[in-house]
Design a protein around this motif. Structure first.
Motif, short mmCIF file in Angstrom:
data_model
loop_
_atom_site.label_atom_id
_atom_site.label_comp_id
_atom_site.label_asym_id
_atom_site.label_seq_id
_atom_site.Cartn_x
_atom_site.Cartn_y
_atom_site.Cartn_z
N UNK A 1 0.89 -1.11 0.04
CA UNK A 1 0.06 -0.10 -0.12
C UNK A 1 0.83 1.37 0.19
N UNK A 2 0.67 2.19 -0.88
CA UNK A 2 1.54 3.29 -1.21
C UNK A 2 0.85 4.32 0.01
N UNK A 3 1.98 5.01 0.28
CA UNK A 3 1.58 6.39 1.41
C UNK A 3 0.87 7.35 0.64
N UNK A 4 0.11 8.15 1.35
CA UNK A 4 -0.71 9.33 0.79
C UNK A 4 0.26 10.59 0.70
N UNK A 5 0.68 11.00 -0.51
CA UNK A 5 1.79 11.73 -0.60
C UNK A 5 1.35 13.25 0.18
N UNK A 6 0.10 13.71 0.01
CA UNK A 6 -0.41 14.95 0.43
C UNK A 6 -0.23 14.91 2.11
N UNK A 7 -0.63 13.58 2.88
CA UNK A 7 -0.60 13.75 4.15
C UNK A 7 0.89 13.76 4.60
N UNK A 8 1.76 12.83 3.86
CA UNK A 8 3.15 12.95 4.12
C UNK A 8 3.74 14.12 3.83
N UNK A 9 3.36 15.05 2.79
CA UNK A 9 3.77 16.33 2.79
C UNK A 9 3.63 17.20 4.03
N UNK A 10 2.12 16.96 4.25
CA UNK A 10 1.68 17.69 5.54
C UNK A 10 2.21 17.50 6.65
N UNK A 11 2.64 16.37 6.94
CA UNK A 11 3.31 16.11 8.37
C UNK A 11 4.58 16.62 8.40
N UNK A 12 5.24 17.13 7.51
CA UNK A 12 6.57 18.01 7.67
C UNK A 12 6.16 19.24 8.18
N UNK A 13 5.97 19.17 9.67
CA UNK A 13 5.78 20.53 10.13
C UNK A 13 6.94 21.14 10.97
N UNK A 14 7.95 20.69 11.14
CA UNK A 14 9.03 21.36 11.70
C UNK A 14 9.96 20.16 12.57
N UNK A 15 10.95 20.62 13.15
CA UNK A 15 11.94 19.68 13.76
C UNK A 15 11.16 19.14 15.07
N UNK A 56 -1.83 7.30 -10.61
CA UNK A 56 -0.44 6.35 -10.42
C UNK A 56 0.35 7.18 -9.67
N UNK A 57 0.59 6.38 -8.33
CA UNK A 57 1.44 7.04 -7.42
C UNK A 57 2.92 7.34 -7.75
N UNK A 61 3.92 3.41 -8.49
CA UNK A 61 3.20 3.30 -9.68
C UNK A 61 1.73 2.39 -9.48
N UNK A 62 1.38 2.64 -8.17
CA UNK A 62 0.23 1.88 -7.75
C UNK A 62 -0.81 2.95 -8.05
N UNK A 63 -1.90 2.79 -8.55
CA UNK A 63 -3.06 3.64 -9.02
C UNK A 63 -4.05 3.57 -7.58
N UNK A 68 -4.55 -0.36 -10.23
CA UNK A 68 -3.88 -1.09 -11.22
C UNK A 68 -2.44 -0.63 -10.67
N UNK A 69 -1.43 -1.70 -11.13
CA UNK A 69 -0.15 -1.28 -10.93
C UNK A 69 0.75 -1.19 -12.34
N UNK A 70 1.34 -0.02 -12.29
CA UNK A 70 2.33 0.15 -13.59
C UNK A 70 3.39 -0.71 -13.32
#
Length: 76
Positions: A1-15, A56-57, A61-63, A68-70
């Motif tokens: 299962x791929x990570x959610x890129x939006x949540x992963x990006x939003x999780x970077x809130x500081x040190x 597709x992530x 590559x996971x949709x 679907x998987x590329x």
């Protein structure tokens, strides 16, 4: 299962924050109103040949729409 890129990006809130803990918190907070498949796939997502959406992530590559998987990350 791929990570959610939006949540992963939003999780970077500081040190002062653990990225992993913040990511988990965001997933829990957003579970009733999740990010769109396009947001989950990331800004460099590829078009899915199965559903014709840009879902597709960008790394796996996971949709994130239909599953679907590329065969490789170049978009094939």
């Amino acid at each position: 299962m791929s990570t959610c890129e939006k949540c992963w990006s939003d999780a970077h809130r500081g040190d002062q924050y653990s990225i992993a803990k913040e990511y988990k918190r965001l997933l829990e907070k957003r579970k009733d109103n999740p990010c769109t498949p396009e947001e989950q796939a990331g800004p460099e997502a590829k078009e899915c040949p199965a559903c014709s959406k840009m879902t597709c992530h960008q790394y796996t590559g996971e949709c994130m729409n239909c599953g679907h998987q590329l065969s490789n990350k170049s978009g094939h």
